[in-house]
Design a protein around this motif. Structure first.
Motif, mmCIF file in Angstrom:
data_model
loop_
_atom_site.group_PDB
_atom_site.id
_atom_site.type_symbol
_atom_site.label_atom_id
_atom_site.label_comp_id
_atom_site.label_asym_id
_atom_site.label_seq_id
_atom_site.Cartn_x
_atom_site.Cartn_y
_atom_site.Cartn_z
ATOM 1 N N VAL A 296 0.882 -1.167 0.000
ATOM 2 C CA VAL A 296 0.000 0.000 0.000
ATOM 3 C C VAL A 296 0.916 1.212 0.000
ATOM 4 N N LYS A 297 0.843 2.005 -1.046
ATOM 5 C CA LYS A 297 1.731 3.161 -1.190
ATOM 6 C C LYS A 297 0.966 4.451 -0.921
ATOM 7 N N PHE A 298 1.620 5.359 -0.215
ATOM 8 C CA PHE A 298 1.032 6.648 0.117
ATOM 9 C C PHE A 298 1.788 7.731 -0.652
ATOM 10 N N HIS A 299 1.048 8.500 -1.446
ATOM 11 C CA HIS A 299 1.626 9.522 -2.311
ATOM 12 C C HIS A 299 1.288 10.919 -1.787
ATOM 13 N N ASN A 300 2.129 11.882 -2.158
ATOM 14 C CA ASN A 300 1.810 13.277 -1.856
ATOM 15 C C ASN A 300 1.021 13.867 -3.025
ATOM 16 N N THR A 301 0.770 15.155 -2.992
ATOM 17 C CA THR A 301 -0.028 15.790 -4.045
ATOM 18 C C THR A 301 0.664 15.791 -5.402
ATOM 19 N N PHE A 302 1.980 15.567 -5.417
ATOM 20 C CA PHE A 302 2.733 15.500 -6.673
ATOM 21 C C PHE A 302 2.928 14.057 -7.141
ATOM 22 N N MET A 303 2.202 13.120 -6.526
ATOM 23 C CA MET A 303 2.241 11.690 -6.838
ATOM 24 C C MET A 303 3.618 11.061 -6.607
ATOM 25 N N LEU A 304 4.363 11.606 -5.666
ATOM 26 C CA LEU A 304 5.614 11.000 -5.243
ATOM 27 C C LEU A 304 5.332 10.117 -4.035
ATOM 28 N N VAL A 305 5.894 8.926 -4.012
ATOM 29 C CA VAL A 305 5.664 7.989 -2.911
ATOM 30 C C VAL A 305 6.327 8.531 -1.645
ATOM 31 N N GLN A 306 5.527 8.723 -0.607
ATOM 32 C CA GLN A 306 6.046 9.202 0.675
ATOM 33 C C GLN A 306 6.497 8.030 1.550
#
Length: 110
Positions: free
Chosen positions: A7-17
């Protein structure tokens, strides 16, 4: 989510946090006798459903092996602690008494 068990969590720029690797989580969830608590076997638990609660910063993850996990995602490392992750329901095996030797079915299969 998907077949890789992540399960990947992205920021608003779609970069994986950060990401939760369910394979590693399942390996670390053991009972008092070091027996695995998950019934996904040796394969990665396929992620089938997600629900994020922004008020509690928790994520509920449903898998193809009928297990539901809850993770604390208030910080990128919160889910790595024993209190930050737990199995809520284990599908057909939810009525298993893991403390009995050998584990005993309580009689309810659904």
């Amino acid at each position: 989510g998907g077949k890789d068990g992540r399960v990947k969590f992205h920021n608003t720029f779609m970069l994986v946090q950060f990401e939760i690797n369910l394979c590693k989580v399942v390996e670390s969830l053991v009972d008092d006798d070091c027996n695995p608590m998950s019934f996904s076997g040796s394969r990665a638990p396929y992620v089938r459903a997600l629900c994020h609660n922004a008020q509690t910063n928790k994520v509920i993850v449903g898998t193809s092996s009928s297990e539901i996990f809850e993770f604390d995602v208030s910080t990128p490392d919160a889910f790595k602690t024993p209190l930050g992750r737990q199995i809520i329901i284990q599908g057909h095996a939810s009525s298993v008494d893991h403390k009995a030797k050998p584990p005993v079915m309580a009689g309810e299969v659904w």
